[in-house]
Design an enzyme around this catalytic site. Structure first.
Site, PDB file in Angstrom:
ATOM      1  N   ASP A 105      -6.951   4.206  -3.673  1.00 15.98           N
ATOM      2  CA  ASP A 105      -5.909   5.164  -4.093  1.00 15.98           C
ATOM      3  C   ASP A 105      -4.835   4.495  -4.957  1.00 15.98           C
ATOM      4  O   ASP A 105      -3.723   5.004  -5.057  1.00 15.98           O
ATOM      5  CB  ASP A 105      -5.255   5.814  -2.866  1.00 15.98           C
ATOM      6  CG  ASP A 105      -4.224   4.924  -2.197  1.00 15.98           C
ATOM      7  OD1 ASP A 105      -4.377   3.693  -2.245  1.00 15.98           O
ATOM      8  OD2 ASP A 105      -3.257   5.483  -1.656  1.00 15.98           O
ATOM      9  N   GLU A 106      -5.191   3.387  -5.566  1.00 22.47           N
ATOM     10  CA  GLU A 106      -4.147   2.593  -6.214  1.00 22.47           C
ATOM     11  C   GLU A 106      -4.704   1.923  -7.472  1.00 22.47           C
ATOM     12  O   GLU A 106      -5.818   1.403  -7.462  1.00 22.47           O
ATOM     13  CB  GLU A 106      -3.717   1.552  -5.188  1.00 22.47           C
ATOM     14  CG  GLU A 106      -2.826   0.488  -5.621  1.00 22.47           C
ATOM     15  CD  GLU A 106      -2.751  -0.615  -4.545  1.00 22.47           C
ATOM     16  OE1 GLU A 106      -1.831  -1.401  -4.628  1.00 22.47           O
ATOM     17  OE2 GLU A 106      -3.638  -0.699  -3.661  1.00 22.47           O
TER      18      GLU A 106
HETATM   19  P1  TTP Z   1      -2.217   3.014   1.345  1.00 25.69           P
HETATM   20  O1  TTP Z   1      -1.962   3.361  -0.086  1.00 25.69           O
HETATM   21  O2  TTP Z   1      -1.776   1.674   1.823  1.00 25.69           O
HETATM   22  O3  TTP Z   1      -1.514   4.081   2.293  1.00 25.69           O
HETATM   23  P2  TTP Z   1      -1.359   5.636   2.112  1.00 25.69           P
HETATM   24  O4  TTP Z   1      -1.859   6.119   0.800  1.00 25.69           O
HETATM   25  O5  TTP Z   1      -1.963   6.322   3.298  1.00 25.69           O
HETATM   26  O6  TTP Z   1       0.220   5.844   2.210  1.00 25.69           O
HETATM   27  P3  TTP Z   1       1.337   5.399   1.149  1.00 25.69           P
HETATM   28  O7  TTP Z   1       0.635   4.804  -0.017  1.00 25.69           O
HETATM   29  O8  TTP Z   1       2.049   6.664   0.796  1.00 25.69           O
HETATM   30  O9  TTP Z   1       2.193   4.440   1.872  1.00 25.69           O
HETATM   31  O10 TTP Z   1      -3.747   3.148   1.650  1.00 25.69           O
HETATM   32  C1  TTP Z   1      -4.563   4.150   1.062  1.00 25.69           C
HETATM   33  C2  TTP Z   1      -5.605   4.665   2.038  1.00 25.69           C
HETATM   34  O11 TTP Z   1      -6.400   3.602   2.513  1.00 25.69           O
HETATM   35  C3  TTP Z   1      -4.989   5.284   3.274  1.00 25.69           C
HETATM   36  O12 TTP Z   1      -4.691   6.664   3.109  1.00 25.69           O
HETATM   37  C4  TTP Z   1      -6.020   5.040   4.314  1.00 25.69           C
HETATM   38  C5  TTP Z   1      -6.735   3.779   3.876  1.00 25.69           C
HETATM   39  N1  TTP Z   1      -6.279   2.641   4.700  1.00 25.69           N
HETATM   40  C6  TTP Z   1      -7.038   2.286   5.803  1.00 25.69           C
HETATM   41  O13 TTP Z   1      -8.086   2.901   6.074  1.00 25.69           O
HETATM   42  N2  TTP Z   1      -6.600   1.255   6.597  1.00 25.69           N
HETATM   43  C7  TTP Z   1      -5.444   0.563   6.342  1.00 25.69           C
HETATM   44  O14 TTP Z   1      -5.076  -0.345   7.094  1.00 25.69           O
HETATM   45  C8  TTP Z   1      -4.659   0.936   5.194  1.00 25.69           C
HETATM   46  C9  TTP Z   1      -3.388   0.215   4.873  1.00 25.69           C
HETATM   47  C10 TTP Z   1      -5.125   1.977   4.408  1.00 25.69           C
HETATM   48 MG    MG Z   2      -1.293   5.176  -0.967  1.00 23.99          MG
END
Ligand code: TTP
Ligand code: MG
Length: 407
Positions: A105-106
């Protein structure tokens, strides 16, 4: 040296946001993704409502339940998240080929080189954000800075749903008051040591000489020294782009029938462009190769100003090249092949030819059907001629009129 322009984009509460989108009754509720409360395992993520209770990624599900018993727990579906992820990257690749897909997602975009293309740069950044959100139906956060580190820190500041740019001359001011834990080089152990030294903010780190940090943490200390000053020279890590993609067929028996040869060519173009679309690649060069019954081999190529990946655009070019080779030949052919090369990751928006968005969507729909039901489930009229040769499962196939694919 010119200040680089790196944009970082990250979906907010990604998995949870998708769950809310699929089930709008979850809107505004504490959603926790990863499993059911009694199950073993950890949370993947939590909606911002659930975070208020202290739930975060990587927490045992039981603990999440203790903190937030009213939470709505869902197991999640990786395939669906992955489809959303691809949709995000597809939007981003339209702005620059310099995209690093850092996680599901990044992503980082390096806009340094194409910045002059955009008359209003900040409007372009907003447009990227808005288009990503429109495409996904989910909020994203965007950060802009002179390198990956700063851009990501800017995104963290922008979360949730915002956009933050660290402008030239404001780096120190921006970094000074951030907690040391926001630097990626600082793990839990390093944090303990630094806090014992009464260092809590990034600005506090500036007082420590590099040699001191080095003696405390080794190479990581040198890194900290640079990071705390917002310095980061890491390039974007980009997926390797293949040199070319090609498809060719050697016939069981030599062929002279032009219609049948064109049917083969259409099929090869279709097969060739499928992986291009899948990998979001566009070709600047299309080449057709033929081998005559006497084994003489010839090829013709065309260089395209605006690169392409659509079957309906590649085939007419390939056909013209093919006819340029084959027309007038007295010999039959034993092989025909088509190759796409000089591949690029994106077709910059500014170079877009007026080209029907509906047509692009038709191509995507065809790809999706084929991915699910097999290539033979959708054939052009031309390709239908080859049914028995390629052993397509024609019975359950639909037939697409050639016109709709090649217009
Ligand atoms: P992130 O971008 O770290 O988290 P997020 O999108 O849920 O929240 P935000 O960015 O707004 O802080 O991670 C993206 C996705 O990856 C997250 O929705 C679920 C997955 N993920 C995991 O499965 N385990 C983990 O430990 C992390 C950090 C993320
Ligand atoms: Mg995120």
């Amino acid at each position: 040296m010119r200040r680089r322009c790196i944009v970082h984009i990250d979906i907010d509460a990604f998995f949870a946001a998708v769950e809310v989108l699929l089930n709008p009754s979850l809107e505004g509720k504490p959603v926790i993704v990863g499993g059911l409360p009694h199950e073993r395992g950890v949370t993947s993520t939590a909606s911002y409502e659930a975070r208020k209770y202290g739930v975060h990624s990587g927490m045992p599900l039981r603990k999440a339940y203790q903190l937030c018993p009213q939470g709505i727990f869902v197991r999640g579906n990786y395939q669906i998240y992955s489809a959303f992820s691809k949709r995000l990257f597809r939007v981003l690749h339209q702005y620059t080929p310099d995209v690093e897909e850092a996680s599901l997602d990044e992503a980082y975009l390096d806009l340094t080189r194409c910045r002059p293309l955009y008359p209003s740069f900040s409007r372009t950044i907003w447009e990227i954000k808005n288009r990503a959100e429109k495409e996904l139906g989910i909020a994203v956060s965007v950060g802009v800075g002179p390198n990956k580190l700063m851009a990501k820190l800017a995104t963290n500041k922008a979360k949730p749903g915002g956009l933050f740019e660290v402008k030239e001359g404001q780096d120190g001011e921006f970094l000074k008051s951030l907690d040391i834990s926001s630097l990626p080089g600082i793990g839990p152990k390093t944090q303990v040591v630094l806090r014992m030294l009464n260092i809590h903010k990034i600005g506090d780190l500036w007082g420590l000489p590099r040699a001191t940090l080095h003696s405390l943490f080794g190479l990581n200390g040198d890194n900290l020294y640079l990071q705390s000053r917002g310095m980061d020279s890491r390039p974007l890590a980009r997926a390797a782009i293949p040199k070319s993609v090609s498809r060719e067929t050697t016939f069981l028996e030599d062929i002279w029938d032009k219609r049948l040869l064109l049917a083969h060519l259409a099929y090869l173009c279709d097969r060739l462009t499928l992986p291009l679309r899948k990998d979001r690649l566009y070709a600047h060069i299309i080449e057709v190769k033929v081998r005559y019954s006497d084994f003489k081999t010839e090829a013709k190529r065309r260089l395209l100003i605006s690169p392409l990946q659509e079957m309906g655009r590649v085939f007419p070019i390939a056909k013209e090249l093919f006819l340029g080779l084959f027309a007038g030949s007295r010999l039959s052919l034993r092989l025909v092949g088509v190759k796409a090369s000089d591949l690029v990751r994106a077709r910059p928006l500014s170079l877009f030819e007026p080209y029907s968005e509906r047509y692009v969507r038709l191509g995507q729909a065809v790809d999706q059907v084929r991915e699910k039901y097999g290539f033979g489930s959708l054939l052009t009229v031309r390709e239908q001629m080859l049914g028995s040769l390629y052993n397509f499962e024609r019975d359950r196939g639909f037939v697409l009129k050639t016109a709709s694919l090649t217009k």
